[in-house]
Design an enzyme around this catalytic site. Structure first.
Site, mmCIF file in Angstrom:
data_model
loop_
_atom_site.group_PDB
_atom_site.id
_atom_site.type_symbol
_atom_site.label_atom_id
_atom_site.label_comp_id
_atom_site.label_asym_id
_atom_site.label_seq_id
_atom_site.Cartn_x
_atom_site.Cartn_y
_atom_site.Cartn_z
ATOM 1 N N LYS A 73 0.844 -1.200 0.000
ATOM 2 C CA LYS A 73 0.000 0.000 0.000
ATOM 3 C C LYS A 73 0.872 1.240 0.000
ATOM 4 C CE LYS A 73 -0.374 0.604 4.937
ATOM 5 N NZ LYS A 73 -1.188 0.612 6.110
ATOM 6 N N ARG A 125 0.340 5.383 0.904
ATOM 7 C CA ARG A 125 -0.570 6.387 1.459
ATOM 8 C C ARG A 125 -0.377 7.729 0.756
ATOM 9 N NH1 ARG A 125 -3.260 4.867 5.843
ATOM 10 N NH2 ARG A 125 -2.494 3.152 7.090
ATOM 11 N N ASP A 151 -1.614 -7.264 11.026
ATOM 12 C CA ASP A 151 -1.262 -5.846 11.073
ATOM 13 C C ASP A 151 -0.752 -5.523 12.470
ATOM 14 O OD1 ASP A 151 -0.974 -3.172 10.457
ATOM 15 O OD2 ASP A 151 -3.051 -2.887 9.828
ATOM 16 N N ASP A 186 -5.545 1.922 13.475
ATOM 17 C CA ASP A 186 -6.069 3.206 13.948
ATOM 18 C C ASP A 186 -7.576 3.232 13.722
ATOM 19 O OD1 ASP A 186 -6.329 5.824 14.824
ATOM 20 O OD2 ASP A 186 -5.596 6.690 12.963
ATOM 21 N N THR A 187 -7.994 3.258 12.467
ATOM 22 C CA THR A 187 -9.420 3.307 12.148
ATOM 23 C C THR A 187 -9.957 1.980 11.626
ATOM 24 O OG1 THR A 187 -9.037 3.991 9.861
ATOM 25 C CG2 THR A 187 -9.207 5.744 11.529
ATOM 26 N N GLY A 205 -9.505 1.100 8.582
ATOM 27 C CA GLY A 205 -9.744 1.324 7.151
ATOM 28 C C GLY A 205 -8.860 0.478 6.258
ATOM 29 N N THR A 206 -7.586 0.362 6.604
ATOM 30 C CA THR A 206 -6.678 -0.443 5.787
ATOM 31 C C THR A 206 -7.063 -1.915 5.850
ATOM 32 O OG1 THR A 206 -4.861 1.119 6.054
ATOM 33 C CG2 THR A 206 -4.273 -1.118 5.412
#
Length: 73
Positions: free
Chosen positions: A9, A11, A35, A39-40, A42-43
């Site tokens: 990925k 960013r 992972d 954080d959110t 999202g990834t």
């Protein structure tokens, strides 16, 4: 022996993934996303969507915390 697949990925900004490439074959396989920092989420969600589109039959995820990174206050 299990296969290893890498999802690359890039960013474009905080919490924004602009490029995501799958290196390896996921079609017909159960995939486990590992992972070290969430954080959110999202990834993780985006990776799951991408590998399902490429034919993964089942997707699970695992996130872990490095003990030296824990802050207790």
């Amino acid at each position: 022996m299990p296969d290893l697949v890498i999802v690359y990925k890039r960013r474009s900004g905080p919490n924004e993934v602009s490029i995501m490439n799958v290196i390896g074959e996921v079609k017909g396989k159960t995939c486990i996303i590992v992972d070290d920092l969430v954080d959110t989420g999202g990834t993780l969600t985006k990776v799951a969507d991408v590998i399902k589109e490429k034919g993964a039959t089942k997707v699970q995820s695992l996130a872990y915390v490095h003990p030296q990174d824990l802050w207790i206050g």
